[in-house]
Design a protein around this motif. Sequence first.
Motif: not given
Length: 183
Positions: A43-49, A64-72, A91-99
Amino acid sequence: MRIIAGEWKRRQLRAPSGDATRPTADRTRETLFSMLASRLGSFQDLSVADLFAGSGALGLEALSRGAQNCLFVEQDAAAIRVLRQNISSLRAQQQCEVIAGSVMSLGPAKTPRDLVLLDPPYGTNAGAVAIDRLVRLGWIGTETWVALEVGAKEDVKIKALEIESERRTGPAKLVLLRWPDSV
């Protein structure tokens, strides 16, 4: 409810109270991520939604498994509060965007996501409708893996994508989808 593997393994997640959301059970999430890991390798460096995100358990598991970022994307106010609490506790705020809004209100994507996770309400066909729209808007590209959770007895038909794999687990069915020439 807990994170299954990776950096935050065994960390507890909160779930919204009430019937508005149905968190993916730990065992179902474990099965889904096993299916994905056997295809993705990492999952390393994946961009996830994480769409119809609820508590955010699917997207946070990917991070947790290595994705780079996630849009929720979630529209239920109580679920959004719990989602933000879960992100903060890790403490994952930097990797997350919530819509805070409907998946159907997303506009065109700048680039396709590597992995799109959808856990809509069972029996509504909302996942199929959302996927068709996301394909048209560029969220799902030719290299994107799409994971859809539906009720165990539901049939899944998506215009642009093919079912690569499906597995029943308790009351749920996990469906992995790809572009036809990507399988």
